[in-house]
Design a protein around this motif. Structure first.
Motif, PDB file in Angstrom:
ATOM      1  N   UNK A 329       0.796  -1.217   0.000  1.00 33.55           N
ATOM      2  CA  UNK A 329       0.000   0.000   0.000  1.00 33.55           C
ATOM      3  C   UNK A 329       0.828   1.266   0.000  1.00 33.55           C
ATOM      4  N   UNK A 330       2.156   1.108   0.001  1.00 30.23           N
ATOM      5  CA  UNK A 330       3.035   2.274  -0.003  1.00 30.23           C
ATOM      6  C   UNK A 330       3.039   2.917  -1.393  1.00 30.23           C
ATOM      7  N   UNK A 331       3.000   4.224  -1.396  1.00 30.37           N
ATOM      8  CA  UNK A 331       2.950   4.973  -2.652  1.00 30.37           C
ATOM      9  C   UNK A 331       4.334   5.507  -2.986  1.00 30.37           C
ATOM     10  N   UNK A 332       4.789   5.244  -4.214  1.00 32.66           N
ATOM     11  CA  UNK A 332       6.124   5.660  -4.641  1.00 32.66           C
ATOM     12  C   UNK A 332       6.037   6.357  -5.988  1.00 32.66           C
ATOM     13  N   UNK A 333       6.768   7.453  -6.128  1.00 29.16           N
ATOM     14  CA  UNK A 333       6.827   8.151  -7.414  1.00 29.16           C
ATOM     15  C   UNK A 333       7.868   7.472  -8.298  1.00 29.16           C
ATOM     16  N   UNK A 334       7.442   7.027  -9.468  1.00 24.97           N
ATOM     17  CA  UNK A 334       8.349   6.357 -10.404  1.00 24.97           C
ATOM     18  C   UNK A 334       8.239   7.021 -11.766  1.00 24.97           C
ATOM     19  N   UNK A 335       9.313   7.002 -12.564  1.00 24.22           N
ATOM     20  CA  UNK A 335       9.221   7.570 -13.916  1.00 24.22           C
ATOM     21  C   UNK A 335       8.141   6.869 -14.731  1.00 24.22           C
ATOM     22  N   UNK A 336       7.436   7.648 -15.515  1.00 24.63           N
ATOM     23  CA  UNK A 336       6.355   7.099 -16.330  1.00 24.63           C
ATOM     24  C   UNK A 336       6.868   5.991 -17.251  1.00 24.63           C
ATOM     25  N   UNK A 337       8.110   6.124 -17.713  1.00 22.31           N
ATOM     26  CA  UNK A 337       8.668   5.139 -18.642  1.00 22.31           C
ATOM     27  C   UNK A 337       8.840   3.770 -17.999  1.00 22.31           C
ATOM     28  N   UNK A 338       8.820   3.695 -16.670  1.00 19.69           N
ATOM     29  CA  UNK A 338       9.024   2.427 -15.982  1.00 19.69           C
ATOM     30  C   UNK A 338       7.724   1.751 -15.576  1.00 19.69           C
ATOM     31  N   UNK A 339       6.587   2.331 -15.938  1.00 24.33           N
ATOM     32  CA  UNK A 339       5.311   1.701 -15.638  1.00 24.33           C
ATOM     33  C   UNK A 339       5.126   0.461 -16.507  1.00 24.33           C
ATOM     34  N   UNK A 340       4.600  -0.599 -15.898  1.00 25.43           N
ATOM     35  CA  UNK A 340       4.403  -1.861 -16.604  1.00 25.43           C
ATOM     36  C   UNK A 340       2.947  -2.304 -16.458  1.00 25.43           C
ATOM     37  N   UNK A 341       2.448  -3.102 -17.398  1.00 29.59           N
ATOM     38  CA  UNK A 341       1.107  -3.677 -17.239  1.00 29.59           C
ATOM     39  C   UNK A 341       1.009  -4.439 -15.916  1.00 29.59           C
ATOM     40  N   UNK A 342      -0.100  -4.237 -15.198  1.00 26.02           N
ATOM     41  CA  UNK A 342      -0.281  -4.846 -13.887  1.00 26.02           C
ATOM     42  C   UNK A 342       0.028  -3.908 -12.744  1.00 26.02           C
ATOM     43  N   UNK A 343       0.781  -2.822 -12.993  1.00 29.20           N
ATOM     44  CA  UNK A 343       1.042  -1.839 -11.948  1.00 29.20           C
ATOM     45  C   UNK A 343      -0.252  -1.136 -11.550  1.00 29.20           C
ATOM     46  N   UNK A 344      -0.355  -0.799 -10.285  1.00 26.04           N
ATOM     47  CA  UNK A 344      -1.498  -0.017  -9.787  1.00 26.04           C
ATOM     48  C   UNK A 344      -0.998   1.394  -9.494  1.00 26.04           C
ATOM     49  N   UNK A 345      -1.605   2.365 -10.127  1.00 22.03           N
ATOM     50  CA  UNK A 345      -1.194   3.750  -9.947  1.00 22.03           C
ATOM     51  C   UNK A 345      -2.340   4.566  -9.353  1.00 22.03           C
ATOM     52  N   UNK A 346      -1.999   5.670  -8.724  1.00 28.04           N
ATOM     53  CA  UNK A 346      -2.991   6.608  -8.208  1.00 28.04           C
ATOM     54  C   UNK A 346      -2.955   7.875  -9.064  1.00 28.04           C
ATOM     55  N   UNK A 347      -4.110   8.301  -9.484  1.00 28.40           N
ATOM     56  CA  UNK A 347      -4.249   9.505 -10.299  1.00 28.40           C
ATOM     57  C   UNK A 347      -5.129  10.483  -9.537  1.00 28.40           C
ATOM     58  N   UNK A 348      -4.563  11.640  -9.197  1.00 30.37           N
ATOM     59  CA  UNK A 348      -5.289  12.633  -8.412  1.00 30.37           C
ATOM     60  C   UNK A 348      -5.998  13.627  -9.327  1.00 30.37           C
ATOM     61  N   UNK A 349      -6.763  14.467  -8.693  1.00 26.35           N
ATOM     62  CA  UNK A 349      -7.499  15.482  -9.433  1.00 26.35           C
ATOM     63  C   UNK A 349      -6.563  16.336 -10.289  1.00 26.35           C
ATOM     64  N   UNK A 350      -6.910  16.478 -11.562  1.00 26.63           N
ATOM     65  CA  UNK A 350      -6.119  17.315 -12.460  1.00 26.63           C
ATOM     66  C   UNK A 350      -4.946  16.605 -13.092  1.00 26.63           C
TER      67      UNK A 350
END
Length: 817
Positions: A329-350
């Protein structure tokens, strides 16, 4: 007895060969006929009937041979597999349940008629909203209403009119590789180079000045061999130049290939006449050499463009992170280029959704205006699919990704003409005009030289005409901007200033006024301090209240919300329901059953508190306010001093009150150049007022509440931290840590314009010197053919070298600043 061809559309004569009206192939008989038009197969006849029924026969008038044979037309029933939902999910680029977007690769696309027809698909299928062709990629992008048509029907329609879409397993599996590059240029270079080398070898007796008195047949044989080697160069290797010249003339436009095509024809025609008549050896070596050097130059240019395009992908434009949630449940900022299918991301307002996925948690109100142009947010329920490019308006979402970030698609979104159509930069306009007038001037000079020498010596007249056309090629003018400014784009990108295109560099050098936003632009949000000041009769924040505040502020991307959330970094946030944000005002939501409001004085309207700060209201009661102390970005004084030194006016537009006016006065000329309590609409109107006064405005903002002003400005730059606040309204993204280098970036852009103009002067001097020899008829065509590409190489090296030197001098390449 030879047969004559009878064009379809006329009555055939006895023994005439019938031509198909659609594809111009030979008809086997006259059985397939509509009126006076004959067809070689039922496929071609059906295409004509479709076009004729929908009043699209203009297709046949736009090109000499617009249609292609339909003898091997595919059965439309073979597209039934496109009804499979899994296949559709892989092929569809975007859908909101009503309008859907898909792109098809059409290898049969080949001419202007194809483009015209494919962009009029809406007249063949009422479900098509609009279609757009990318001719270089042979791709058509179609927006359609899925209630009225389907993927299967669209594919069958394209097939029926002669453009069967090529869909392979890679497209369906999501692992499609880029379309292979057209390798015909390599073949043309190979043929021209082979011919050039062998013609020079066969021309050695001429070079050595051997006498023809003996073994004259030997020289004639070599001449015929040279002619034989030169024919493929003319017919195949040089074809693109002739096609471009003819197309330009048809459109009543003199492009830079017109004088080249004339020069080639003159060289080949004169040489063929000399060889066949026995009056000389001709200039086939010059002709083949000219084509070879031109093609080599085109290859070099193509490779450079490909290199620039590779470096300017989405990772350059969006050097930002997404918030990824791990198993704990820990939230970590990662470069967009390192996102992979299956990752769970949080998208805030805006924030922008960086990749396709499924909504796991939260109520999504997705603004797809960047994709469709429709500003009304689409409500997406949990479990439904969301697409890259959408912007969340409301509470924080959790999304499970199904794809990696689609780099080409996001880049296409940012460069889409729907967002912003900039006026072409001054240097680009100059290049267009220079190329057109240059062509006219050279044609006049070449004609005058030919007419002057014609009464004296025909060979000298031909030499003068061809030498002028060859040596004065305007390619140097056309190459200056892409090579010089393209190299500057690359250098700026490596220094974390990501500029949209070369036109923006040109616009940067012509601005009169610079407008700054305050919060998040000239202030360093990550280093700001937030102190809570309780309302009278209340105490400090309780741990429960800190959870409420952190949970609400955590939903917003606004710099002040991030500053408050950062001050409560030890507090664990809870989910927030019914979250909403009013730009320029504040945020509201429900946390643990409590109604929380956080925002400006106009939003909260405090009765017992001063009207400065970010105010807090819990369940309708004033709780206090946060006093935010700003820390200005390092190098702010240097940046403002730089603009003042250029004679530019610097303005501050802030949505905050004027409590920091005293601290900001040393940075700006006076308080009259600072405006506070500015709404997003006020900022937009301020930019418009400047432009009414013929002032070109450069706007720097954080991309949140400044989207309108950024889009209206002549150049809009977003100053980005490590948050995903992408906005296609901007023209450039400046990493916050590179803010102090902005003067160097502007200097390099201005230097680029100076270099381009200097290149024009250099090219003009070269042409004047070369023409002074060419018009005399004494300049050998082969020397002219060598000098012409050398001039282009000189321009390229000049632009590249000057931009590299300036960047090194400014410290952008590690040199002395």
């Amino acid at each position: 007895m030879a047969k004559t061809a009878a064009p379809s559309g006329s009555k055939p004569a006895s023994g005439a060969v019938l031509q198909c009206y659609h594809c111009h192939d030979e008809c086997p008989d006259d059985q397939l006929q509509i009126g006076d038009k004959y067809f070689c197969c039922t496929g071609c006849q059906m295409v004509y009937e479709i076009l004729n029924t929908h009043d699209l026969c203009q297709f046949y008038s736009l090109d000499e041979q617009p249609g292609q044979s339909q003898k091997l037309q595919r059965d439309t029933r073979s597209y039934a597999w496109l009804d499979d939902p899994d296949v559709q999910q892989q092929l569809i680029q975007f859908t909101d349940g009503h309008t859907t977007r898909v792109a098809f690769y059409l290898p049969s696309m080949h001419c202007a008629s194809c483009i015209w027809l494919l962009e009029h698909l809406y007249r063949l299928d009422k479900g098509v909203v609009h279609s757009k062709v990318n001719f270089l990629k042979k791709e058509v992008t179609i927006h359609f209403e899925q209630e009225k048509t389907s993927l299967r029907h669209l594919a069958a329609l394209l097939n029926s009119i002669g453009y069967p879409p090529e869909i392979n397993l890679g497209d369906v599996s999501g692992t499609s590789k880029p379309k292979p590059v057209d390798r015909s240029l390599y073949y043309k270079i190979g043929i021209a180079g082979f011919a050039f080398g062998n013609i020079m070898l066969l021309s050695f007796p001429e070079y050595l000045g051997l006498e023809k008195t003996q073994d004259e047949w030997f020289f004639q044989l070599f001449g015929y061999l040279n002619l034989f080697l030169a024919i493929p160069v003319l017919v195949y290797a040089a074809r693109d130049y002739f096609v471009s010249a003819v197309t330009g003339l048809r459109n009543r436009h003199l492009n830079i290939d017109v004088p080249l095509a004339l020069g080639m024809l003159m060289l080949f025609g004169r040489s063929a006449w000399e060889i066949l008549s026995g009056n000389g050896a001709g200039y086939m070596d010059s002709f083949a050499g000219l084509v070879f050097f031109l093609l080599a130059g085109r290859w070099f240019q193509q490779k450079t463009y490909h290199h620039l395009s590779f470096e300017r992908d989405y990772k350059s434009y969006f050097p930002v992170a997404a918030s990824r949630k791990d198993a704990s449940g820990t939230e970590t900022a990662v470069p967009v280029s390192k996102l992979e299918p299956g990752d769970i991301i949080r998208v805030r307002n805006g924030e922008l959704i960086p990749a396709d996925g499924y909504l796991l948690k939260g109520t999504a109100h997705i603004d797809y205006s960047f994709v469709t142009g429709e500003a009304e947010p689409i409500t997406v329920a949990s479990g439904e699919k969301v697409f890259a490019g959408g912007k969340q308006v409301g509470e924080t979402l959790e999304i499970s990704l199904t794809r990696r970030v689609d780099t080409s698609y996001l880049t296409q979104l940012w460069n889409d003409e729907a967002f912003k159509s900039k006026v072409k930069g001054h240097a680009s306009i100059l290049a267009d005009r220079a190329g057109r007038y240059f062509t006219i001037l050279i044609l006049v000079v070449a004609s005058l030289a030919f007419l002057y020498w014609l009464p004296h010596n025909l060979q000298l007249a031909v030499n003068a005409f061809t030498a002028v056309l060859i040596i004065a090629c305007p390619c140097a003018v056309a190459l200056s901007i892409p090579f010089t400014m393209g190299n500057i784009l690359r250098i700026l990108g490596r220094n974390r200033f990501y500029v949209k295109n070369t036109n923006i560099l040109e616009a940067l050098s012509t601005v009169h006024t610079v407008v700054f936003d305050k919060t998040g632009t000239i202030t360093n949000v990550d280093r700001n301090a937030a102190h809570f000041m309780p309302a009278p009769g209340t105490g400090g924040l309780t741990p429960a209240e800190q959870i409420l505040i952190k949970s609400l502020a955590h939903q917003s991307s606004h710099p002040k919300s991030r500053q408050i959330a950062g001050a409560l970094d030890q507090v664990v946030a809870e989910p927030a329901d019914n979250f909403s944000e009013i730009p320029g005002q504040g945020i509201t939501g429900t946390v643990l059953g409590k109604q929380i409001r956080l925002g400006s004085a106009n939003f909260i309207r405090p009765e017992t508190l001063p009207e400065t700060g970010v105010f807090l209201e819990i369940d309708g009661k004033e709780r206090g306010y946060f006093e935010l102390k700003s820390r200005y970005r390092e190098g702010l004084h240097k940046v403002l001093g730089y603009f003042n030194g250029l004679g530019l006016s610097s303005w501050l537009l802030s949505g905050d009150n004027n409590r920091e006016a005293t601290y900001l006065t040393p940075y700006f000329e006076s308080e009259s150049f600072m405006r506070f309590d500015q709404s997003p609409q006020d900022k937009l109107q301020f930019i418009r007022n400047l432009q009414v006064q013929r002032q070109k405005a450069l706007m720097l903002g954080d991309g949140l509440n400044d989207a309108g002003a950024l889009q209206q400005s002549d150049v809009g730059i977003v100053v980005a931290e490590n948050t995903n606040n992408f906005t296609p309204a901007c023209d450039a993204i400046l990493h916050a840590e590179a803010f102090s280098d902005l003067p160097h970036f502007i200097d390099l852009s201005r230097w680029g314009i100076t270099t381009v103009n200097s290149a024009y002067i250099l090219a003009a001097c070269y042409n004047l010197i070369g023409l002074s020899f060419a018009v005399t008829g004494t300049l050998s065509p082969v020397i002219a053919a060598i000098l012409m590409p050398l001039s282009s190489v000189t321009i390229v090296l000049f632009g590249f070298g000057m931009s590299q030197w300036k960047a090194w001098k400014s410290g952008l390449l590690g040199g002395a600043s």
